[in-house]
Design a protein around this motif. Sequence first.
Motif, PDB file in Angstrom:
ATOM      1  N   ALA A  89      -6.108  57.461 -27.930  1.00 23.32           N
ATOM      2  CA  ALA A  89      -7.318  56.802 -27.428  1.00 23.32           C
ATOM      3  C   ALA A  89      -7.193  56.527 -25.942  1.00 23.32           C
ATOM      4  O   ALA A  89      -8.124  56.800 -25.157  1.00 23.32           O
ATOM      5  CB  ALA A  89      -7.558  55.498 -28.202  1.00 23.32           C
ATOM      6  N   THR A  90      -6.033  56.028 -25.539  1.00 24.45           N
ATOM      7  CA  THR A  90      -5.840  55.735 -24.119  1.00 24.45           C
ATOM      8  C   THR A  90      -5.809  57.018 -23.298  1.00 24.45           C
ATOM      9  O   THR A  90      -6.420  57.113 -22.230  1.00 24.45           O
ATOM     10  CB  THR A  90      -4.526  54.940 -23.929  1.00 24.45           C
ATOM     11  OG1 THR A  90      -4.516  53.844 -24.820  1.00 24.45           O
ATOM     12  CG2 THR A  90      -4.392  54.450 -22.498  1.00 24.45           C
ATOM     13  N   ALA A  91      -5.103  58.003 -23.795  1.00 26.05           N
ATOM     14  CA  ALA A  91      -4.977  59.260 -23.056  1.00 26.05           C
ATOM     15  C   ALA A  91      -6.310  59.981 -22.957  1.00 26.05           C
ATOM     16  O   ALA A  91      -6.625  60.582 -21.920  1.00 26.05           O
ATOM     17  CB  ALA A  91      -3.935  60.148 -23.755  1.00 26.05           C
ATOM     18  N   ASN A  92      -7.092  59.919 -24.025  1.00 24.20           N
ATOM     19  CA  ASN A  92      -8.394  60.598 -23.989  1.00 24.20           C
ATOM     20  C   ASN A  92      -9.359  59.908 -23.035  1.00 24.20           C
ATOM     21  O   ASN A  92     -10.219  60.557 -22.438  1.00 24.20           O
ATOM     22  CB  ASN A  92      -9.011  60.638 -25.384  1.00 24.20           C
ATOM     23  CG  ASN A  92      -8.262  61.577 -26.312  1.00 24.20           C
ATOM     24  OD1 ASN A  92      -7.450  62.395 -25.854  1.00 24.20           O
ATOM     25  ND2 ASN A  92      -8.508  61.466 -27.603  1.00 24.20           N
ATOM     26  N   LEU A  93      -9.252  58.575 -22.943  1.00 28.60           N
ATOM     27  CA  LEU A  93     -10.220  57.831 -22.130  1.00 28.60           C
ATOM     28  C   LEU A  93      -9.765  57.637 -20.690  1.00 28.60           C
ATOM     29  O   LEU A  93     -10.543  57.159 -19.861  1.00 28.60           O
ATOM     30  CB  LEU A  93     -10.502  56.460 -22.761  1.00 28.60           C
ATOM     31  CG  LEU A  93     -11.138  56.493 -24.155  1.00 28.60           C
ATOM     32  CD1 LEU A  93     -11.346  55.077 -24.682  1.00 28.60           C
ATOM     33  CD2 LEU A  93     -12.461  57.235 -24.120  1.00 28.60           C
ATOM     34  N   ILE A  94      -8.517  57.977 -20.393  1.00 27.48           N
ATOM     35  CA  ILE A  94      -8.017  57.681 -19.053  1.00 27.48           C
ATOM     36  C   ILE A  94      -8.681  58.568 -17.996  1.00 27.48           C
ATOM     37  O   ILE A  94      -8.692  58.249 -16.806  1.00 27.48           O
ATOM     38  CB  ILE A  94      -6.474  57.831 -19.009  1.00 27.48           C
ATOM     39  CG1 ILE A  94      -5.913  57.049 -17.826  1.00 27.48           C
ATOM     40  CG2 ILE A  94      -6.077  59.298 -18.965  1.00 27.48           C
ATOM     41  CD1 ILE A  94      -4.416  56.921 -17.860  1.00 27.48           C
ATOM     42  N   SER A  95      -9.259  59.648 -18.471  1.00 26.87           N
ATOM     43  CA  SER A  95      -9.933  60.527 -17.504  1.00 26.87           C
ATOM     44  C   SER A  95     -11.199  59.916 -16.959  1.00 26.87           C
ATOM     45  O   SER A  95     -11.784  60.432 -16.001  1.00 26.87           O
ATOM     46  CB  SER A  95     -10.255  61.881 -18.159  1.00 26.87           C
ATOM     47  OG  SER A  95     -11.151  61.673 -19.231  1.00 26.87           O
ATOM     48  N   LEU A  96     -11.657  58.810 -17.566  1.00 28.94           N
ATOM     49  CA  LEU A  96     -12.826  58.107 -17.029  1.00 28.94           C
ATOM     50  C   LEU A  96     -12.482  57.416 -15.716  1.00 28.94           C
ATOM     51  O   LEU A  96     -13.388  57.071 -14.946  1.00 28.94           O
ATOM     52  CB  LEU A  96     -13.345  57.085 -18.050  1.00 28.94           C
ATOM     53  CG  LEU A  96     -13.846  57.676 -19.373  1.00 28.94           C
ATOM     54  CD1 LEU A  96     -14.217  56.567 -20.347  1.00 28.94           C
ATOM     55  CD2 LEU A  96     -15.038  58.585 -19.128  1.00 28.94           C
ATOM     56  N   ILE A  97     -11.212  57.187 -15.510  1.00 31.52           N
ATOM     57  CA  ILE A  97     -10.792  56.579 -14.259  1.00 31.52           C
ATOM     58  C   ILE A  97     -10.680  57.679 -13.212  1.00 31.52           C
ATOM     59  O   ILE A  97      -9.998  58.692 -13.444  1.00 31.52           O
ATOM     60  CB  ILE A  97      -9.433  55.865 -14.425  1.00 31.52           C
ATOM     61  CG1 ILE A  97      -9.542  54.793 -15.522  1.00 31.52           C
ATOM     62  CG2 ILE A  97      -8.972  55.249 -13.117  1.00 31.52           C
ATOM     63  CD1 ILE A  97      -8.215  54.167 -15.877  1.00 31.52           C
ATOM     64  N   PRO A  98     -11.337  57.527 -12.100  1.00 29.15           N
ATOM     65  CA  PRO A  98     -11.262  58.582 -11.074  1.00 29.15           C
ATOM     66  C   PRO A  98      -9.838  58.832 -10.608  1.00 29.15           C
ATOM     67  O   PRO A  98      -9.066  57.885 -10.381  1.00 29.15           O
ATOM     68  CB  PRO A  98     -12.119  58.019  -9.940  1.00 29.15           C
ATOM     69  CG  PRO A  98     -13.044  57.051 -10.609  1.00 29.15           C
ATOM     70  CD  PRO A  98     -12.287  56.470 -11.744  1.00 29.15           C
ATOM     71  N   GLY A  99      -9.476  60.114 -10.507  1.00 29.78           N
ATOM     72  CA  GLY A  99      -8.132  60.476 -10.065  1.00 29.78           C
ATOM     73  C   GLY A  99      -7.199  60.765 -11.217  1.00 29.78           C
ATOM     74  O   GLY A  99      -6.096  61.282 -11.004  1.00 29.78           O
ATOM     75  N   PHE A 100      -7.646  60.413 -12.432  1.00 27.85           N
ATOM     76  CA  PHE A 100      -6.798  60.687 -13.597  1.00 27.85           C
ATOM     77  C   PHE A 100      -7.436  61.780 -14.430  1.00 27.85           C
ATOM     78  O   PHE A 100      -8.666  61.865 -14.533  1.00 27.85           O
ATOM     79  CB  PHE A 100      -6.640  59.422 -14.452  1.00 27.85           C
ATOM     80  CG  PHE A 100      -5.713  58.402 -13.837  1.00 27.85           C
ATOM     81  CD1 PHE A 100      -4.342  58.490 -14.042  1.00 27.85           C
ATOM     82  CD2 PHE A 100      -6.220  57.380 -13.050  1.00 27.85           C
ATOM     83  CE1 PHE A 100      -3.499  57.539 -13.470  1.00 27.85           C
ATOM     84  CE2 PHE A 100      -5.380  56.443 -12.490  1.00 27.85           C
ATOM     85  CZ  PHE A 100      -4.013  56.518 -12.696  1.00 27.85           C
ATOM     86  N   ASP A 101      -6.577  62.568 -15.045  1.00 27.30           N
ATOM     87  CA  ASP A 101      -7.026  63.575 -16.010  1.00 27.30           C
ATOM     88  C   ASP A 101      -6.402  63.267 -17.351  1.00 27.30           C
ATOM     89  O   ASP A 101      -5.287  62.749 -17.443  1.00 27.30           O
ATOM     90  CB  ASP A 101      -6.607  64.971 -15.553  1.00 27.30           C
ATOM     91  CG  ASP A 101      -7.392  65.406 -14.320  1.00 27.30           C
ATOM     92  OD1 ASP A 101      -8.618  65.125 -14.299  1.00 27.30           O
ATOM     93  OD2 ASP A 101      -6.784  65.967 -13.405  1.00 27.30           O
ATOM     94  N   SER A 102      -7.143  63.610 -18.378  1.00 28.13           N
ATOM     95  CA  SER A 102      -6.625  63.335 -19.719  1.00 28.13           C
ATOM     96  C   SER A 102      -5.435  64.248 -20.008  1.00 28.13           C
ATOM     97  O   SER A 102      -5.546  65.476 -19.855  1.00 28.13           O
ATOM     98  CB  SER A 102      -7.735  63.576 -20.733  1.00 28.13           C
ATOM     99  OG  SER A 102      -7.239  63.391 -22.012  1.00 28.13           O
TER     100      SER A 102
END
Lengths: 228, 253
Positions: A89-102
């Motif tokens: 869940a965290t890894a899939n949603l972390i791409s919502l943060i700019p600069g991060f990719d899932s």
Amino acid sequence: MEQIDFFARVLGHIGPVAISDSLLTSVLVTGLLAAVSAVLTRRRTALPDRVQVVLEGIVSACENAVRDVIPTAYREVTPFIMSLWLFLATANLISLIPGFDSPTRDLSVTSALAVLVFFSVHWFGIRHQGIRSYLKHYLTPNPILLPFHLIGEITRTLALAIRLFGNMMSMELIGLLLLVIGGLFVPVPILLLHIVEGLVQAYIFGILALVYIAGGIQSGPQQENSSP
Amino acid sequence: MDLNPSTFVLEVVNFLILVWLLKRFLYQPVSAAIDERRRQIARTVDEAHDTQAAAEALRMQYESRLADWETEKRQARETFKRELEAERQRALGELEKALDAEREKAQVLIERQRRDMESDLEREALRLSRQFAARFLERLAGPEMEAALLRMFGEDLAAMDPEHWLALTRALEEPERAEAEIASAFPLKPESCAGLTRMIENRTGRTIAWRFREDPALICGIRLRAGHLVLAANVGEELKFFADGAENSLGGG
């Protein structure tokens, strides 16, 4: 037009070991989850506050889900399944943060998780049934079915890895394409859908792993006729 | 999109570390807290059950005690009723006795009043009869009747017992009684007086100083008083004698 490097990038090497951005993000997610857990569970009281209630709710929900499927060994399996859910869940949603990719857009990451599920099935199955009883279920109801059993084990592991990878990659790819083609705010609805998709994929991956592990634990002759 | 072996292996290690960390820092502490709370709730529930059992026992005990009290109260009430009934019967008996005594007393009083009334009535009847007889005889009284009474008195004297003559003689022997009085309702004829005095003096053998007088109370007839002795043959004293005798008989009855 600048070329967008969508897939996982190797940031550097430590000796023969290549360090990719998905691995770094995975490590970051791991550290984040561990740090948050350690901080939030440091002070526990008999009368829980809101944070403790949320934590207990998450743990209880995971535990209840596992217990519904595996009533006999839920204490052992729950940490693994709960870690899958929280990490994905965290890894899939972390791409919502700019600069991060899932990190789950990387086939290496999803394959690693699928392989861990594969081995966890055998690990818990052997622990609960013994190796002879566990391996015997590959020969039932007829030894001629052994190749199909083995093919099933491999294909479902591949399916796990590719399903998660494909879904997450496609979602991110669509969002990226929309961003490139339409502009800054066009991918917003897709990003909202990405939240749901990320949570659903995490849940599906975890629940499939749980079902596989339950099948491994209850696949012996004694458990064949017992209700889950 | 290639499978990077380094990433694959390190991801496996990373996830295994994550599993260990989450089990160490999240699952175990939270599960322990939940278990501890469940145990605490179970203890509380057990204590509540114990308290409820104790309360139930107390309730049973109190109900039993209440039942005992109810039984004792009922017995006490029945005993009280019996004693009250006995006391009522005793009081009723005493009241009945008192009423009987009062009734007897009232009966005696009524009887006495009845007798007194009867006596009064008889006395009144005697008085009326005496008055009637006196009034009737007064109308009949006269010299002829007195002469008849004088003659009867003489005959009675002639037939009187010697003992009575002896008593008359002794009465005339008393010094202060050496005289005799003859009272009559009407004036006596001299020959009648002479015959009477002569017979008495002859029988007593004494000379008597005679005194004559008239007394209307005699109605008719005469009365001889010699000393303490009185001989009478008149209507008035006869009626009086009759009435006194009847009253004496009433008083004695």
